[in-house]
Design a protein around this motif. Structure first.
Motif, PDB file in Angstrom:
ATOM      1  N   MET A  95      18.103  -1.967   2.134  1.00 59.01           N
ATOM      2  CA  MET A  95      16.747  -2.368   2.677  1.00 59.01           C
ATOM      3  C   MET A  95      15.957  -2.315   1.400  1.00 59.01           C
ATOM      4  O   MET A  95      16.030  -1.599   0.524  1.00 59.01           O
ATOM      5  N   THR A  96      16.005  -3.034   0.963  1.00 57.30           N
ATOM      6  CA  THR A  96      14.658  -3.061  -0.709  1.00 57.30           C
ATOM      7  C   THR A  96      13.181  -3.358  -0.094  1.00 57.30           C
ATOM      8  O   THR A  96      13.130  -3.917   0.786  1.00 57.30           O
ATOM      9  N   ASN A  97      12.270  -3.121  -0.999  1.00 59.41           N
ATOM     10  CA  ASN A  97      10.540  -3.119  -1.364  1.00 59.41           C
ATOM     11  C   ASN A  97       9.917  -4.595  -0.424  1.00 59.41           C
ATOM     12  O   ASN A  97       9.764  -5.115  -0.172  1.00 59.41           O
ATOM     13  N   GLU A  98      11.387  -5.387  -1.252  1.00 62.03           N
ATOM     14  CA  GLU A  98      11.134  -6.894  -0.619  1.00 62.03           C
ATOM     15  C   GLU A  98      11.427  -7.010   0.008  1.00 62.03           C
ATOM     16  O   GLU A  98      10.638  -8.175   0.683  1.00 62.03           O
ATOM     17  N   ALA A 130       4.545 -10.000  -1.929  1.00 61.82           N
ATOM     18  CA  ALA A 130       5.086 -10.012  -2.995  1.00 61.82           C
ATOM     19  C   ALA A 130       2.959 -10.198  -3.790  1.00 61.82           C
ATOM     20  O   ALA A 130       3.166  -8.955  -4.843  1.00 61.82           O
ATOM     21  N   GLU A 131       2.181 -10.543  -3.392  1.00 65.95           N
ATOM     22  CA  GLU A 131       0.733  -9.314  -3.342  1.00 65.95           C
ATOM     23  C   GLU A 131       1.233  -8.054  -2.963  1.00 65.95           C
ATOM     24  O   GLU A 131       0.564  -7.172  -3.606  1.00 65.95           O
ATOM     25  N   GLU A 132       1.160  -7.345  -1.549  1.00 69.44           N
ATOM     26  CA  GLU A 132       1.776  -6.232  -1.766  1.00 69.44           C
ATOM     27  C   GLU A 132       2.234  -5.099  -2.896  1.00 69.44           C
ATOM     28  O   GLU A 132       1.830  -4.393  -2.682  1.00 69.44           O
ATOM     29  N   MET A 133       3.423  -5.907  -3.097  1.00 68.01           N
ATOM     30  CA  MET A 133       4.179  -5.295  -3.749  1.00 68.01           C
ATOM     31  C   MET A 133       3.071  -5.401  -5.133  1.00 68.01           C
ATOM     32  O   MET A 133       3.376  -3.867  -6.057  1.00 68.01           O
ATOM     33  N   ARG A 134       2.858  -6.455  -5.219  1.00 62.18           N
ATOM     34  CA  ARG A 134       1.748  -6.799  -7.072  1.00 62.18           C
ATOM     35  C   ARG A 134       0.661  -5.186  -7.289  1.00 62.18           C
ATOM     36  O   ARG A 134       0.414  -4.861  -8.083  1.00 62.18           O
ATOM     37  N   GLU A 135      -0.363  -5.371  -5.487  1.00 63.67           N
ATOM     38  CA  GLU A 135      -1.019  -4.456  -5.436  1.00 63.67           C
ATOM     39  C   GLU A 135      -0.286  -3.056  -5.919  1.00 63.67           C
ATOM     40  O   GLU A 135      -1.139  -2.378  -6.127  1.00 63.67           O
ATOM     41  N   TYR A 136       0.711  -2.312  -5.006  1.00 57.11           N
ATOM     42  CA  TYR A 136       1.590  -1.092  -5.265  1.00 57.11           C
ATOM     43  C   TYR A 136       1.998  -0.557  -6.495  1.00 57.11           C
ATOM     44  O   TYR A 136       1.398   0.138  -7.088  1.00 57.11           O
ATOM     45  N   GLU A 137       2.323  -1.975  -7.508  1.00 55.86           N
ATOM     46  CA  GLU A 137       3.037  -1.405  -8.589  1.00 55.86           C
ATOM     47  C   GLU A 137       1.820  -1.373  -9.565  1.00 55.86           C
ATOM     48  O   GLU A 137       1.375  -0.511 -10.532  1.00 55.86           O
ATOM     49  N   GLU A 138       0.544  -2.299  -8.870  1.00 58.70           N
ATOM     50  CA  GLU A 138      -1.240  -1.657 -10.234  1.00 58.70           C
ATOM     51  C   GLU A 138      -1.336  -0.422  -9.746  1.00 58.70           C
ATOM     52  O   GLU A 138      -2.579  -0.099 -10.716  1.00 58.70           O
ATOM     53  N   ALA A 139      -1.130  -0.133  -8.621  1.00 57.20           N
ATOM     54  CA  ALA A 139      -1.717   1.320  -8.475  1.00 57.20           C
ATOM     55  C   ALA A 139      -1.178   2.240  -9.223  1.00 57.20           C
ATOM     56  O   ALA A 139      -1.629   3.315  -9.115  1.00 57.20           O
ATOM     57  N   GLY A 140       0.293   2.308  -8.845  1.00 59.26           N
ATOM     58  CA  GLY A 140       1.132   3.439  -9.433  1.00 59.26           C
ATOM     59  C   GLY A 140       0.665   2.943 -11.161  1.00 59.26           C
ATOM     60  O   GLY A 140       0.891   4.071 -11.874  1.00 59.26           O
TER      61      GLY A 140
END
Length: 63
Positions: free
Chosen positions: A7-10, A15-25
């Protein structure tokens, strides 16, 4: 074999959650960089002050 091994993050994030996660990082890394740069700048300023320990003192005077 664990069924979650491939399994991966996807698979679990939109996609919105991943973008928010990356921006937070990225924001966290930027804050760490700013903190490190400020500490390095402060250390450099402290070093600059030690270059001339008798600057501003009369001849023969010491701190």
């Amino acid at each position: 074999m664990d069924p979650y091994d491939e399994m991966t993050n996807e698979d679990v994030m939109s996609a919105e959650e991943m973008r928010e996660y990356e921006e937070a990082g990225e924001a966290m890394l930027d804050a760490q960089d700013e903190e490190r740069w400020a500490a390095e700048e402060a250390a450099a300023e402290d070093d600059d002050e030690d270059d001339e320990p008798f600057d501003g003192l009369a001849d023969g005077e010491e701190r």
